[in-house]
Design an enzyme around this catalytic site. Structure first.
Site, short mmCIF file in Angstrom:
data_model
loop_
_atom_site.label_atom_id
_atom_site.label_comp_id
_atom_site.label_asym_id
_atom_site.label_seq_id
_atom_site.Cartn_x
_atom_site.Cartn_y
_atom_site.Cartn_z
CE LYS A 24 -4.09 1.63 2.53
NZ LYS A 24 -5.00 1.91 1.43
N1 PPE Z 1 -7.88 -1.16 -2.77
C1 PPE Z 1 -7.35 0.08 -2.62
C2 PPE Z 1 -6.70 0.70 -3.80
C3 PPE Z 1 -7.45 0.70 -1.39
O1 PPE Z 1 -6.92 1.91 -1.24
C4 PPE Z 1 -8.10 0.07 -0.32
C5 PPE Z 1 -8.23 0.73 1.02
C6 PPE Z 1 -8.64 -1.23 -0.52
C7 PPE Z 1 -8.49 -1.81 -1.76
C8 PPE Z 1 -9.31 -1.99 0.58
O2 PPE Z 1 -8.39 -2.45 1.53
P1 PPE Z 1 -8.81 -2.71 3.05
O3 PPE Z 1 -9.05 -1.38 3.67
O4 PPE Z 1 -7.65 -3.42 3.63
O5 PPE Z 1 -10.04 -3.54 3.02
N2 PPE Z 1 -8.34 2.13 0.98
C9 PPE Z 1 -8.07 2.87 2.18
C10 PPE Z 1 -7.81 4.32 1.90
C11 PPE Z 1 -8.89 5.20 1.45
C12 PPE Z 1 -8.39 6.62 1.38
O6 PPE Z 1 -9.07 7.48 0.78
O7 PPE Z 1 -7.33 6.90 1.94
C13 PPE Z 1 -9.10 2.60 3.26
O8 PPE Z 1 -10.19 2.12 2.98
O9 PPE Z 1 -8.77 2.85 4.41
#
Ligand code: PPE
Length: 303
Positions: free
Chosen positions: A157
Site C-alpha cells: 500500500k
Molecule cells: N484497494 C485500494 C486501492 C485501497 O486503497 C483500499 C483501502 C482497498 C483496496 C481496501 O483495503 P482494506 O481497507 O484493507 O479492506 N483504501 C483505504 C484508503 C482510502 C483513502 O481514501 O485513503 C481505506 O479504505 O482505508
C-alpha cells in the site's frame, strides 16, 4: 478532517499541530511511503480495533516490498495504535499509520534517508456517504488505466501508487459519480480507486485475483465470511462487461466498509437497489465489527 490531541511519531506523542516533517522529506518528493487505514469501533465491551495485527503486518510487508525496513515491529505498531487511541480518549476512529523515507538526502537514490513512522487517529464518517451505504452508489469505469503489476507492486500500500487513484477519483467525482473502477492495461477489472470489488451473478460471488489488487483486509473478511456461509468466493480475471450484467455489485474497504453499487457507466445493476446477498454481507459485517458475532472475536483488539 477533525483533529484529535496527539499524533504518535517515532515512539513519542506529539501535539496534533506540531506533528510536522521537513519539506525535503524524501516521501514528499517521490511518494516513498507506505501506509494503512484501520478502523476502531464502539462495541458493548468498549472500543475495538478491527483486524489490527493484520493491518500492521501488511504495513511492515509494504515497507519490505519497497526495500526499506520498518523501524518498528508488528507488535510495537499494535501497541502504538492502542496507546494512541487511549491517549486521545476517542471511542470510534480511523487510524492512519505511515512509514516513510524521511529527511536526509534528496534524489531518487534513497541512501542516507531515515525511515520514519507516524500514526494518527481521527473521526472518519462513511467514505461514500451514509446514503451510499444504504442505497448504493453510481460508479464509472475510469479512463485512467491502472499500472502494470510490475510497476504497481500490488501487495504494497504505497503512497506513490495513489496518484493513479487520485486521477481516477477526481475524474469520477467531476463526472457526477461516487467512485471509479480501474482496469488493468490488458482490460481486466482490478478494483476501485480505494476499494476492492465483488460481483454476484447467478448466485456465484466473484472477485478479481489478488495479484491484480491490493490484498484488502475487508476483501479477505468477505472471503472468509462467504466460505463460512457456504458460498465460497471465486477469484478470477473478468472484463468490464461482466460488471454490466451482474445481479449485484459491492465494494469493500476499511473506509468504505461494504458499499453497494447500483449503477455502472449509466447501466442499472440488477434492480438498481442493493441486492439480498450484498445486504446479507453488510449485516453480517456489522455484527462482526460491533463484537456481536463470537465466531470472529479474534478479529477485535479491545482498547
Ligand atoms: N484497494 C485500494 C486501492 C485501497 O486503497 C483500499 C483501502 C482497498 C483496496 C481496501 O483495503 P482494506 O481497507 O484493507 O479492506 N483504501 C483505504 C484508503 C482510502 C483513502 O481514501 O485513503 C481505506 O479504505 O482505508
Amino acid at each position: 478532517m477533525e483533529p484529535t490531541k496527539y499524533i504518535w511519531m517515532n515512539g513519542k506523542f506529539i501535539e496534533w499541530d506540531q506533528a510536522n516533517t521537513h519539506i525535503l522529506t524524501h516521501a514528499f518528493h517521490y511518494g516513498t511511503a507506505v501506509f494503512e487505514g484501520i478502523r476502531c469501533y464502539k462495541t458493548e465491551r468498549g472500543s475495538a480495533v478491527f483486524r489490527l495485527a493484520e493491518h500492521m503486518k501488511r504495513l511492515v510487508n509494504s515497507a519490505q516490498i519497497l526495500g526499506f525496513k520498518s523501524p518498528f515491529t508488528v507488535d510495537d505498531l499494535v501497541q502504538a495504535a492502542v496507546e494512541t487511541i487511549r491517549k486521545n480518549e476517542i471511542q470510534e476512529c480511523y487510524l492512519r499509520p505511515i512509514i516513510y523515507l524521511g529527511y536526509g538526502s534528496l534524489g531518487v537514490n534513497p541512501v542516507g534517508c531515515r525511515v520514519d513512522c507516524a500514526l494518527a487517529v481521527f473521526p472518519w464518517a462513511a467514505y461514500l456517504g451514509e446514503e451510499g451505504v444504504r442505497n448504493g452508489v453510481r460508479v464509472k469505469v475510469s479512463s485512467f488505466v491502472r499500472g502494470q503489476v510490475n510497476s504497481v507492486l500490488n501487495a504494497a500500500k504505497t503512497a506513490g501508487n495513489y496518484v493513479n487513484s487520485v486521477l481516477a477519483k477526481r475524474e469520477a467525482i467531476e463526472d457526477g459519480y461516487a467512485e471509479a473502477i480501474m482496469l488493468t492495461p490488458e482490460g481486466f477489472v482490478a478494483e476501485a480507486s480505494g476499494e476492492n470489488l465483488f460481483v454476484i451473478r447467478d448466485g456465484q460471488i466473484v472477485t478479481p485475483p489478488r495479484c491484480l489488487v491490493l490484498e484488502g483486509i475487508t476483501r479477505d473478511t468477505v472471503i472468509r465470511m462467504a466460505a463460512d456461509m457456504g458460498t465460497p468466493v471465486v477469484e478470477e480475471y473478468f472484463t468490464r462487461d461482466r460488471l454490466y450484467i451482474a445481479d449485484e455489485l459491492f465494494m469493500t474497504g476499511t473506509a468504505a466498509e461494504i458499499t453497494p453499487i447500483r449503477e455502472v457507466d449509466r447501466r442499472a445493476i440488477g434492480t438498481g437497489k442493493p441486492g439480498p446477498v450484498t445486504c446479507k454481507f453488510q449485516e453480517a459485517f456489522k455484527a462482526i465489527i460491533r463484537g456481536k458475532d463470537e465466531r470472529y472475536s479474534r478479529w477485535l483488539t479491545y482498547v
